[in-house]
Scaffold this active site. Structure first.
Site, PDB file in Angstrom:
ATOM      1  N   LYS A   1     -14.857   9.369  11.382  1.00 31.66           N
ATOM      2  CA  LYS A   1     -16.114   8.861  10.837  1.00 31.66           C
ATOM      3  C   LYS A   1     -16.687   7.838  11.808  1.00 31.66           C
ATOM      4  O   LYS A   1     -16.091   6.797  12.049  1.00 31.66           O
ATOM      5  CB  LYS A   1     -15.893   8.216   9.469  1.00 31.66           C
ATOM      6  CG  LYS A   1     -17.160   7.617   8.865  1.00 31.66           C
ATOM      7  CD  LYS A   1     -16.892   7.006   7.496  1.00 31.66           C
ATOM      8  CE  LYS A   1     -18.157   6.415   6.899  1.00 31.66           C
ATOM      9  NZ  LYS A   1     -17.923   5.837   5.553  1.00 31.66           N
TER      10      LYS A   1
ATOM     11  N   ASP B   1     -20.807   0.868  -4.136  1.00 36.26           N
ATOM     12  CA  ASP B   1     -21.744   1.937  -3.763  1.00 36.26           C
ATOM     13  C   ASP B   1     -21.283   3.261  -4.367  1.00 36.26           C
ATOM     14  O   ASP B   1     -21.434   4.318  -3.767  1.00 36.26           O
ATOM     15  CB  ASP B   1     -21.840   2.049  -2.242  1.00 36.26           C
ATOM     16  CG  ASP B   1     -22.996   2.942  -1.793  1.00 36.26           C
ATOM     17  OD1 ASP B   1     -24.002   3.021  -2.526  1.00 36.26           O
ATOM     18  OD2 ASP B   1     -22.887   3.571  -0.728  1.00 36.26           O
TER      19      ASP B   1
END
Length: 363
Positions: free
Chosen positions: A128, A231
């Site tokens: 990532k 989130d």
């Protein structure tokens, strides 16, 4: 783009990496790193340095300016190359695959990792690459506590700090919380195991009630460790026959945050709205929050006191009213607006024919 990095990665030699590292280091002090500074750092003859810089510019790994002086910045692609080189040297990866995902603030790449001590088979992993700051430094500074106030701010700092922050929290909560196993981190990139299954947003569940309970159980375990995801939604929860996994952690906060309750409620509300809209499952937000907080210290670990850095971030965040309003916009009082959101989102019917079904009937 990351595919451009892969095309030139094998052509980059040790001297090129030395130049890239010099620009990376220089950007801590200069918006544009002067060629004179690179000359001192690399100790290369100026003509050879200029030749290699032209090649790196041509390969779109760095960018050059001549005003008000000749200087250089590293592109995200150049930063990607530095991180990949470190992962290869540390044997965190042995082969690089294709790009498999692009988000607002990250790019995901497939890779292969060799087994430790050469025992077993190579395993697929993902890398990532954080992309915070690519579009707007000012916006990233406004909404991210961990950036703080810096006299010299660059996207390198934003992306690197986000990756460090996410990797640190992943190593803290794993394996108590169901997440992909974190394996390594360098600069703005993280190597981790591949998340199991598919995104909740793209999946039709055959036993939705069980999966909702499992997601809320993971939220409770996370809270018991002194962490709030901050989130959470159907777009960063993976579901499979084995259960659920939560992903994307760089925005996490602690319960000491001045708006922790509102942000926790927003996380849980996102999940409840999704399951109500898609499966008709109704849960009372207040009751769910009460359950998450009740006996939290009995699960896995007691809630930790925030570190000095975390306390400083929380103190600074009290003065950032605009950021906090952006985070909790639409939350209001506990549960307020939930029914309105459900009603509004019911207008947008999802195409279940495109979704993958998961979950056997469970007793």
């Amino acid at each position: 783009m990351i595919d451009e990095v892969l095309k030139v990665f094998k052509k980059i030699d040790a001297k090129d990496f030395r130049i890239l590292t010099g620009i990376e280091t220089g950007m801590k002090h200069f918006e544009w790193v002067p060629i004179e500074e690179l000359n001192k750092y690399t100790k290369m003859p100026l003509d050879k340095l200029e030749y290699r810089l032209r090649k790196l510019v041509r390969d779109k790994l760095v960018v050059r300016t001549t005003q008000p002086y000749e200087g250089y910045q590293i592109y995200f692609e150049g930063y990607d190359a530095l991180a990949l080189n470190s992962f290869v040297k540390r044997r965190s990866i042995s082969a690089i695959g294709d790009e498999v995902g692009v988000g607002k603030e990250s790019v995901i790449l497939e890779a292969i990792r060799q087994p430790e001590l050469a025992i077993g088979k190579p395993s697929p992993v993902i890398i990532k690459f954080h992309r915070e700051g690519r579009t707007s430094f000012k916006q990233i500074k406004r909404v991210r506590d961990h950036i703080g106030e810096r006299e010299h701010f660059s996207w390198i700092y934003a992306a690197r700090l986000a990756a460090q922050r996410e990797y640190e929290i992943m190593t803290k909560v794993y394996p108590q919380v169901s997440i992909p196993k974190p394996l390594d981190q360098n600069r703005h990139a993280i190597v981790m195991e591949i998340a199991k299954g598919s995104l909740l947003s793209k999946t039709k569940l055959l036993n939705a009630e069980w999966y909702l309970d499992e997601i809320l159980r993971q939220v409770k375990i996370t809270y018991s460790l002194g962490i709030i995801h901050a989130d959470l939604s159907e777009y960063n929860i993976f579901v499979s026959e084995d259960g659920v996994q939560l992903i994307d952690w760089p925005q996490y906060i602690t319960p000491a945050h001045p708006h922790a309750d509102e942000i926790l409620e927003r996380d849980v509300s996102n999940v409840l709205v999704h399951f109500n809209r898609k499966y008709g499952i109704k849960r009372e937000l207040e009751e769910v929050i009460r359950e998450i907080k009740s006996g939290a210290s009995l699960i896995g670990a007691t809630e930790e006191e925030p570190s000095r850095d975390e306390a400083s971030r929380d103190e600074a965040s009290r003065d950032e009213a605009s950021r906090d309003e952006a985070i909790i916009e639409g939350t209001g009082k506990r549960g307020e607006g939930l029914n309105e959101r459900i009603s509004e989102e019911n207008k947008d019917k999802e195409n279940d024919n495109k979704e993958e079904a998961f979950g056997e009937e469970r007793n």
